[in-house]
Design a protein around this motif. Structure first.
Motif, PDB file in Angstrom:
ATOM      1  N   GLY A 278       0.823  -1.211   0.000  1.00  0.00           N
ATOM      2  CA  GLY A 278       0.000   0.000   0.000  1.00  0.00           C
ATOM      3  C   GLY A 278       0.855   1.257   0.000  1.00  0.00           C
ATOM      4  N   ALA A 279       1.900   1.262   0.824  1.00  0.00           N
ATOM      5  CA  ALA A 279       2.816   2.411   0.871  1.00  0.00           C
ATOM      6  C   ALA A 279       3.535   2.580  -0.463  1.00  0.00           C
ATOM      7  N   ARG A 280       3.906   1.474  -1.082  1.00  0.00           N
ATOM      8  CA  ARG A 280       4.597   1.555  -2.385  1.00  0.00           C
ATOM      9  C   ARG A 280       3.690   2.086  -3.483  1.00  0.00           C
ATOM     10  N   GLN A 281       2.381   1.915  -3.312  1.00  0.00           N
ATOM     11  CA  GLN A 281       1.432   2.447  -4.301  1.00  0.00           C
ATOM     12  C   GLN A 281       1.176   3.935  -4.070  1.00  0.00           C
ATOM     13  N   GLY A 282       1.606   4.436  -2.912  1.00  0.00           N
ATOM     14  CA  GLY A 282       1.466   5.864  -2.641  1.00  0.00           C
ATOM     15  C   GLY A 282       0.546   6.211  -1.490  1.00  0.00           C
ATOM     16  N   ALA A 283      -0.025   5.214  -0.806  1.00  0.00           N
ATOM     17  CA  ALA A 283      -0.905   5.509   0.331  1.00  0.00           C
ATOM     18  C   ALA A 283      -0.098   6.157   1.455  1.00  0.00           C
ATOM     19  N   ARG A 284      -0.691   7.126   2.122  1.00  0.00           N
ATOM     20  CA  ARG A 284      -0.002   7.834   3.201  1.00  0.00           C
ATOM     21  C   ARG A 284      -0.262   7.224   4.571  1.00  0.00           C
ATOM     22  N   ALA A 285      -1.339   6.411   4.678  1.00  0.00           N
ATOM     23  CA  ALA A 285      -1.668   5.754   5.947  1.00  0.00           C
ATOM     24  C   ALA A 285      -2.405   4.458   5.633  1.00  0.00           C
TER      25      ALA A 285
END
Length: 121
Positions: free
Chosen positions: A93-100
């Motif tokens: 999720g973080a690698r896709q750009g999610a911030r949280a």
């Protein structure tokens, strides 16, 4: 307050999140799948997006990637809210750009903290 887009295929989750956010004074936009959510985000440019992962068609990881790679929507913070609780999911999720990343079920205080954090930047 803020305009928040909820993208979730569960009408129960949409309703629960809507009640929570409206009680906090936010304006809520809703989409029942990833493709509609991406289109609505591009049209409305909300202040933040709450994104489910497991949805038919365009899943939340794919929708997050589309929004964070699009110049028009790249600045919109995305908070993933999902039942997927594996560490690999959180990293992806973080690698896709999610911030949280929040795992269902979650406390309202956790959502408030995540929203406060992403809206402050």
């Amino acid at each position: 307050m803020a305009r928040i887009l909820i993208i979730d295929d569960s009408s129960t989750e949409l309703q629960k999140l809507t009640v929570m956010l409206e009680r906090l004074g936010h304006q809520v936009l809703k989409a029942a799948n990833g493709a509609d959510g991406v289109a609505l985000a591009r049209q409305e440019l909300p202040d933040a997006v709450l994104m489910d992962i497991v949805m038919p068609g365009l899943n939340g990881f794919q929708a997050t990637r589309q929004l964070t790679k699009d110049e028009a929507t790249a600045g919109i913070p995305i908070i993933i809210i999902t039942s997927k609780d594996q560490e690999t999911d959180k990293v992806w999720g973080a690698r896709q750009g999610a911030r949280a990343y929040l795992t269902k079920p979650f406390e309202e205080s956790a959502l408030i903290a995540a929203l406060t954090e992403v809206l402050a930047h």
